[in-house]
Scaffold this motif. Structure first.
Motif, PDB file in Angstrom:
ATOM      1  N   ALA A 483      84.706  42.664  11.620  1.00 52.08           N
ATOM      2  CA  ALA A 483      86.219  42.853  12.147  1.00 52.08           C
ATOM      3  C   ALA A 483      86.951  41.975  13.058  1.00 52.08           C
ATOM      4  CB  ALA A 483      86.381  44.367  12.591  1.00 52.08           C
ATOM      5  N   TYR A 484      87.976  42.250  13.378  1.00 50.94           N
ATOM      6  CA  TYR A 484      88.807  41.471  14.480  1.00 50.94           C
ATOM      7  C   TYR A 484      88.132  42.086  15.702  1.00 50.94           C
ATOM      8  CZ  TYR A 484      92.302  39.818  11.218  1.00 50.94           C
ATOM      9  OH  TYR A 484      92.816  39.296   9.962  1.00 50.94           O
ATOM     10  N   VAL A 485      88.551  43.524  16.006  1.00 51.98           N
ATOM     11  CA  VAL A 485      87.980  44.098  17.220  1.00 51.98           C
ATOM     12  C   VAL A 485      87.084  44.988  16.699  1.00 51.98           C
ATOM     13  CG1 VAL A 485      88.778  45.276  19.459  1.00 51.98           C
ATOM     14  CG2 VAL A 485      90.168  43.337  18.374  1.00 51.98           C
ATOM     15  N   ASN A 486      85.809  45.143  17.543  1.00 49.60           N
ATOM     16  CA  ASN A 486      85.060  46.265  17.143  1.00 49.60           C
ATOM     17  C   ASN A 486      84.610  47.111  18.433  1.00 49.60           C
ATOM     18  OD1 ASN A 486      82.835  47.700  15.941  1.00 49.60           O
ATOM     19  ND2 ASN A 486      82.557  46.348  14.338  1.00 49.60           N
ATOM     20  N   THR A 487      84.961  48.274  18.655  1.00 52.69           N
ATOM     21  CA  THR A 487      84.323  48.962  19.921  1.00 52.69           C
ATOM     22  C   THR A 487      82.977  49.311  19.805  1.00 52.69           C
ATOM     23  OG1 THR A 487      85.563  50.927  18.979  1.00 52.69           O
ATOM     24  CG2 THR A 487      86.680  49.436  20.464  1.00 52.69           C
ATOM     25  N   THR A 488      82.483  49.659  18.422  1.00 57.60           N
ATOM     26  CA  THR A 488      81.115  50.277  18.183  1.00 57.60           C
ATOM     27  C   THR A 488      80.093  49.388  18.216  1.00 57.60           C
ATOM     28  OG1 THR A 488      81.412  50.087  15.886  1.00 57.60           O
ATOM     29  CG2 THR A 488      81.989  52.221  16.820  1.00 57.60           C
ATOM     30  N   THR A 489      80.471  48.169  17.526  1.00 59.28           N
ATOM     31  CA  THR A 489      79.546  46.947  17.673  1.00 59.28           C
ATOM     32  C   THR A 489      80.369  45.754  18.001  1.00 59.28           C
ATOM     33  OG1 THR A 489      79.820  46.930  15.196  1.00 59.28           O
ATOM     34  CG2 THR A 489      77.948  48.214  15.909  1.00 59.28           C
ATOM     35  N   PRO A 490      80.315  45.363  19.300  1.00 59.53           N
ATOM     36  CA  PRO A 490      81.338  44.570  19.749  1.00 59.53           C
ATOM     37  C   PRO A 490      80.836  42.924  19.177  1.00 59.53           C
ATOM     38  CG  PRO A 490      80.850  45.936  21.661  1.00 59.53           C
ATOM     39  CD  PRO A 490      79.949  46.326  20.552  1.00 59.53           C
ATOM     40  N   ALA A 491      79.630  42.918  18.929  1.00 52.70           N
ATOM     41  CA  ALA A 491      79.350  41.632  18.448  1.00 52.70           C
ATOM     42  C   ALA A 491      79.658  41.278  16.982  1.00 52.70           C
ATOM     43  CB  ALA A 491      77.634  41.371  18.550  1.00 52.70           C
ATOM     44  N   THR A 493      82.218  40.680  15.258  1.00 54.78           N
ATOM     45  CA  THR A 493      83.606  40.244  14.890  1.00 54.78           C
ATOM     46  C   THR A 493      83.583  39.076  14.689  1.00 54.78           C
ATOM     47  OG1 THR A 493      83.773  39.482  17.350  1.00 54.78           O
ATOM     48  CG2 THR A 493      84.274  41.883  17.053  1.00 54.78           C
ATOM     49  N   ALA A 494      85.074  38.609  13.850  1.00 60.58           N
ATOM     50  CA  ALA A 494      85.099  37.109  13.375  1.00 60.58           C
ATOM     51  C   ALA A 494      85.380  36.427  14.679  1.00 60.58           C
ATOM     52  CB  ALA A 494      86.380  37.148  12.631  1.00 60.58           C
ATOM     53  N   ARG A 495      85.575  36.801  15.870  1.00 63.55           N
ATOM     54  CA  ARG A 495      85.672  35.757  17.106  1.00 63.55           C
ATOM     55  C   ARG A 495      84.389  35.465  17.576  1.00 63.55           C
ATOM     56  NH1 ARG A 495      89.448  35.362  22.248  1.00 63.55           N
ATOM     57  NH2 ARG A 495      87.518  34.520  23.724  1.00 63.55           N
ATOM     58  N   ALA A 496      83.540  36.604  17.503  1.00 62.50           N
ATOM     59  CA  ALA A 496      81.994  36.207  17.957  1.00 62.50           C
ATOM     60  C   ALA A 496      81.342  35.203  17.141  1.00 62.50           C
ATOM     61  CB  ALA A 496      81.340  37.364  18.149  1.00 62.50           C
ATOM     62  N   TYR A 497      81.641  35.758  15.699  1.00 60.61           N
ATOM     63  CA  TYR A 497      80.914  34.806  14.734  1.00 60.61           C
ATOM     64  C   TYR A 497      81.361  33.352  14.701  1.00 60.61           C
ATOM     65  CZ  TYR A 497      78.602  39.008  13.242  1.00 60.61           C
ATOM     66  OH  TYR A 497      77.744  40.241  13.352  1.00 60.61           O
ATOM     67  N   SER A 498      82.781  33.012  14.722  1.00 63.04           N
ATOM     68  CA  SER A 498      83.338  31.872  14.403  1.00 63.04           C
ATOM     69  C   SER A 498      82.870  31.193  15.832  1.00 63.04           C
ATOM     70  CB  SER A 498      84.874  31.885  14.319  1.00 63.04           C
ATOM     71  OG  SER A 498      85.421  32.750  15.483  1.00 63.04           O
ATOM     72  N   LEU A 499      82.827  31.691  16.908  1.00 62.32           N
ATOM     73  CA  LEU A 499      82.310  30.778  18.035  1.00 62.32           C
ATOM     74  C   LEU A 499      80.545  30.343  17.930  1.00 62.32           C
ATOM     75  CD1 LEU A 499      83.898  32.933  21.204  1.00 62.32           C
ATOM     76  CD2 LEU A 499      84.172  30.656  20.626  1.00 62.32           C
ATOM     77  N   SER A 500      80.034  31.496  17.437  1.00 59.97           N
ATOM     78  CA  SER A 500      78.637  30.900  17.103  1.00 59.97           C
ATOM     79  C   SER A 500      78.583  29.773  15.968  1.00 59.97           C
ATOM     80  CB  SER A 500      77.932  31.951  16.713  1.00 59.97           C
ATOM     81  OG  SER A 500      77.835  33.354  17.278  1.00 59.97           O
ATOM     82  N   ALA A 501      79.654  29.823  15.074  1.00 58.49           N
ATOM     83  CA  ALA A 501      79.700  28.762  14.118  1.00 58.49           C
ATOM     84  C   ALA A 501      79.951  27.327  14.698  1.00 58.49           C
ATOM     85  CB  ALA A 501      80.775  28.999  12.911  1.00 58.49           C
ATOM     86  N   ALA A 502      80.980  27.477  15.652  1.00 58.61           N
ATOM     87  CA  ALA A 502      81.300  26.313  16.360  1.00 58.61           C
ATOM     88  C   ALA A 502      80.224  25.902  17.134  1.00 58.61           C
ATOM     89  CB  ALA A 502      82.861  26.688  17.297  1.00 58.61           C
ATOM     90  N   THR A 503      79.586  26.430  17.896  1.00 64.96           N
ATOM     91  CA  THR A 503      78.326  26.217  18.567  1.00 64.96           C
ATOM     92  C   THR A 503      77.380  25.524  17.656  1.00 64.96           C
ATOM     93  OG1 THR A 503      78.679  27.998  20.280  1.00 64.96           O
ATOM     94  CG2 THR A 503      76.403  26.941  20.110  1.00 64.96           C
ATOM     95  N   ASP A 504      77.186  25.985  16.808  1.00 65.68           N
ATOM     96  CA  ASP A 504      76.115  25.530  15.604  1.00 65.68           C
ATOM     97  C   ASP A 504      76.549  24.092  15.440  1.00 65.68           C
ATOM     98  OD1 ASP A 504      74.620  27.918  15.811  1.00 65.68           O
ATOM     99  OD2 ASP A 504      75.477  28.368  13.815  1.00 65.68           O
ATOM    100  N   LEU A 505      77.719  23.928  15.017  1.00 66.04           N
ATOM    101  CA  LEU A 505      78.161  22.506  14.563  1.00 66.04           C
ATOM    102  C   LEU A 505      78.593  21.550  15.541  1.00 66.04           C
ATOM    103  CD1 LEU A 505      80.852  24.022  11.800  1.00 66.04           C
ATOM    104  CD2 LEU A 505      78.587  22.912  11.254  1.00 66.04           C
ATOM    105  N   TYR A 506      79.246  22.070  16.626  1.00 64.52           N
ATOM    106  CA  TYR A 506      79.851  21.141  17.599  1.00 64.52           C
ATOM    107  C   TYR A 506      79.228  21.191  19.121  1.00 64.52           C
ATOM    108  CZ  TYR A 506      82.756  20.416  13.619  1.00 64.52           C
ATOM    109  OH  TYR A 506      83.294  20.401  12.580  1.00 64.52           O
ATOM    110  N   GLY A 507      78.602  22.092  19.187  1.00 67.53           N
ATOM    111  CA  GLY A 507      77.797  22.496  20.450  1.00 67.53           C
ATOM    112  C   GLY A 507      78.441  23.429  21.610  1.00 67.53           C
ATOM    113  N   LEU A 508      77.571  24.050  22.233  1.00 69.10           N
ATOM    114  CA  LEU A 508      78.053  25.176  23.183  1.00 69.10           C
ATOM    115  C   LEU A 508      79.056  24.537  24.048  1.00 69.10           C
ATOM    116  CD1 LEU A 508      77.552  28.007  23.958  1.00 69.10           C
ATOM    117  CD2 LEU A 508      75.683  27.235  25.599  1.00 69.10           C
ATOM    118  N   CYS A 509      80.325  25.193  24.185  1.00 69.13           N
ATOM    119  CA  CYS A 509      81.124  24.926  25.274  1.00 69.13           C
ATOM    120  C   CYS A 509      81.673  23.340  24.933  1.00 69.13           C
ATOM    121  CB  CYS A 509      80.843  25.139  26.529  1.00 69.13           C
ATOM    122  SG  CYS A 509      80.550  26.868  27.039  1.00 69.13           S
TER     123      CYS A 509
END
Length: 751
Positions: A483-491, A493-509
């Protein structure tokens, strides 16, 4: 390949040891052979059941598995509970090159625990589903008993598939109707048919190359270069034979709608281009992932203003008056991207609520990226959806990615109402995010993208990077109820997963990582991300965060951890800031990041009544995370209580200490008393008030006493007869001047 896997049936891998003698000390031991992807994932699933919210009644089956170019293994599983399918129970196990656990994706908030005996009859579920169908029913399937965990928690439900025709008489429908198996209450429904409304010369593409198959002196629109996908003519019918287009000279269409092959050129070209896009840009072997081509049916129905994907093929209507076939390249890319989504994620992203919005947005995103990839001068790339097919007859597109609200219904910014609108409109949040990520906010060559609230402007990273981040998030991290925002399972979310994808492809931060953060902020999807840029990072959360106990009793909270970046490390737990008489025990004492522990908070009879902030600490070798849990200790039964506060009073500050009265059966008196023990070197600075449970303030001391030291007295009488006895009473101490400080030692209340 699918294989059944029950927790009790997983065989742990066993290693061998090598004893090196003096004579052979110079010889390096052979490198251990890494386990197979399947074995590594199965072992990780067995070892990290807490991370995937596993229960003893769960069993798993492999849905898909692959190793990406970085060596990361991605294995998707479906789940059953006590033999029943779990909708929303799918999960991902990610493993390192050497077979280690690298993280998981899961939609469940907690392990399943429910009775699987239905109280609501199967026959009633079938009857209700049939009665609720809008249109013409042709058949109703046998209701299936399953566990509906699409919300993150499980409930027993019936799912009935009703097949028929929508009210327009031309759109096929496979409606999945879900009802509570305990009460018969409607839970929801979704349609399996996903719709737009929601060298040849084509009508929209102009002159393009198309691949056909020659047989003797005749050619047919069967594409040998793209999995033998064929394009056929439905003859403006909704059923019956679809005739594959044939031609004698391999020159198809004239660009005019009067030539039936013109629409076929657009559809055939769209299928081939979409196939090439996913293959060449994302390394996926076509829509289905196995190299199989997509059948395309054109000239479907009469004046049918729609196009749809039914899980196996594309179907295009001819539009209003049979004059505007819906075969534009972005429509083709959109619909076939539904096929990608449902073949990547088991069952696809659930087609309702926020996950349904992400489903539609994924098709909008890739549909437009296919349009850019085609680089066709007749239909150049843009961020409008369906601008060529002119469904409304006004020249306006269906949707606008740069400012979704322009269509009058879509959401540009996330709000709590986003989860309850049609999925074609909740898609606007992710569409807007993607546009800002690729092109930036503000004025662009494709349109002006507004910001939500007080968000900062976004600098785009370009389409090439943005589309790769979105595809990797889908392919490697999304589960069915993301989901976009998830109070039951905060991890989850599309935000969290797209950040993980960006980390995989281009590096953390990296700049790309920070752009993803900024783009989500710009559409009002906030998050607590890896701002401190730790390589192997995790987050921690407690549920619940507020506990209430009587003295001598205990209460529990669950402390969960989620991998934010890098590998999952061992996490140990501790607690700080505990008042005398309060202790915390953790079970287990440590977990691998992604797991959870139960914190049991115990009190003795000596603990004073009040509210205490407790700090729970989760520590890995790389980082420590803290979570605050508020513990409220009730007063002993009766109408009086006291507490040891030990709260410093700083210059120009206000502090509060709480006493909880419980079990008092009397009405507060007109001569109630408050005992106060304060050390302070100038009590003329202080205002001391008693705050009743309803918020009423009773001033006890108002800057009297000048330079005198300390307040150690009982304040009678205080008329509290208008108050309710039981509840949280507070002593508020305000220091209203500079230079002198002190401490609230203790206080008590007798009603």
């Amino acid at each position: 390949m699918k294989s059944a896997l029950a927790l009790v049936g997983i065989t742990l891998l066993t290693g061998t040891s090598l004893v090196v003698t003096a004579a052979s000390a110079s010889a390096a031991p052979p490198a251990p052979t890494p386990p197979s992807l399947q074995a590594a994932a199965d072992t990780a699933l067995k070892t990290h059941t807490a991370a995937v919210r596993g229960s003893t009644k769960d069993a798993y089956a492999v849905y898909s598995s692959k190793t990406d170019s970085t060596g990361l293994g991605v294995t998707r599983y479906t789940r059953t509970y006590n033999g029943l399918r779990v909708y929303g129970g799918d999960l991902i196990i990610r493993t390192t090159k050497d077979g280690g656990f690298a993280g998981s994706s899961v939609g469940l908030a907690a392990p399943l625990s429910l009775d699987t005996s239905p109280a609501y009859a199967q026959s009633k579920a079938r009857k209700a589903a049939t009665a609720g169908f809008k249109g013409k029913v042709t058949s109703t399937g046998k209701p299936e008993l399953f566990v509906d965990a699409s919300s993150g928690t499980g409930r027993l439900a019936w799912e009935t598939v009703v097949t028929g025709w929508a009210p327009d008489g031309q759109t096929p429908s496979k409606l999945h109707v879900i009802v509570d198996a305990g009460t018969g209450a409607a839970i929801g429904s979704y349609d399996e048919i996903e719709q737009v409304v929601g060298s040849g010369t084509g009508i929209y593409t102009g002159t393009v190359d198309v691949d056909a198959t020659q047989s003797g002196s005749s050619y047919s629109l069967v594409d040998p270069s793209h999995g033998s996908g064929r394009t056929c003519d439905m003859g403006n019918r909704t059923s019956g034979t679809c005739a594959t287009f044939t031609d004698a000279d391999n020159v198809w269409g004239t660009g005019a709608n009067s030539d039936r092959a013109s629409a076929a050129v657009d559809a055939h070209y769209g299928a081939a281009t979409t196939f090439d896009y996913f293959t060449n840009v994302h390394g996926r072997n076509g829509i289905f992932g196995n190299g199989t081509g997509v059948p395309s049916r054109v000239h479907y129905g009469s004046a049918y203003v729609n196009a749809f994907w039914d899980g196996a093929q594309m179907t295009y209507g001819d539009g209003e008056g049979n004059a505007r076939p819906l075969v534009a390249i972005d429509v083709a890319g959109h619909e076939m991207s539904h096929g990608v989504t449902e073949n990547v994620v088991p069952g696809g992203l659930t087609y309702s609520g926020e996950s349904g919005g992400l489903n539609e947005a994924t098709s909008d995103i890739f549909g437009n990226m296919v349009e850019f990839y085609a680089d066709n001068a007749t239909d150049p790339g843009d961020y409008d959806i369906g601008e060529k097919i002119d469904i409304f007859g006004t020249g306006e597109p269906l949707r606008y990615m740069y400012n979704p609200t322009l269509d009058g219904a879509s959401h540009s910014c996330w709000s709590t109402s986003t989860r309850s609108v049609d999925v074609h409109y909740s898609s606007g949040v992710a569409n807007h995010f993607f546009f800002n990520l690729a092109e930036g906010s503000g004025e662009t060559e494709y349109g002006t993208s507004p910001l939500c609230g007080a968000a900062s402007p976004v600098t785009g990273i370009g389409r090439d990077k943005a589309e790769k981040i979105w595809f990797r998030a889908l392919d490697t991290y999304f589960v069915s109820n993301t989901a976009y925002v998830n109070t039951t399972t905060p991890a989850n979310t599309a935000r969290a997963y797209s950040l993980s994808a960006a980390t995989d492809l281009y590096g953390l931060c990296s700049p790309e990582f920070k752009a993803v953060q900024s783009a989500w902020n710009s559409v009002n999807v906030a998050g607590t991300d890896n701002d401190d840029c730790v390589a192997n990072n995790f987050s921690a959360a407690a549920s619940p965060t507020s506990l209430s106990v009587d003295p001598g009793d205990s209460a529990t909270t669950t402390l969960s951890t989620t991998v934010v970046a890098g590998e999952a490390e061992e996490v140990t737990f501790s607690a700080t800031g505990l008042p005398a008489g309060v202790s915390v025990a953790f079970d287990p004492a440590s977990v691998t990041a992604g797991g959870e522990t139960t914190a049991t908070i115990s009190t003795t009879d000596a603990v004073g009544s009040g509210s205490y902030p407790l700090t729970l600490v989760a520590t890995s070798p790389s980082v420590a995370r803290t979570v605050t849990v508020t513990l409220t200790v009730n007063g002993l039964p009766g109408c009086d209580s006291s507490t040891v506060a030990n709260l410093p009073i700083g210059d120009n500050t206000t502090i509060e200490s709480t006493i909880v009265i419980s079990g008092c059966e009397a009405t507060p008196s007109t001569v109630s008393t408050v005992t106060v023990d304060i050390d302070h070197t100038w009590i003329g600075d202080l205002v001391v008030s008693l705050i009743a449970p309803d918020g009423t303030a009773y001033v006890l001391h108002n800057r009297e006493g000048g330079s005198a030291d300390n307040i150690k007295k009982t304040f009678p009488p205080v008329n509290l007869s208008g108050e309710t006895a039981n509840g949280a009473w507070k002593l508020r101490v305000q220091d209203a001047a500079a230079q002198d400080t002190g401490k609230l030692n203790s206080w008590g209340l007798t009603l």
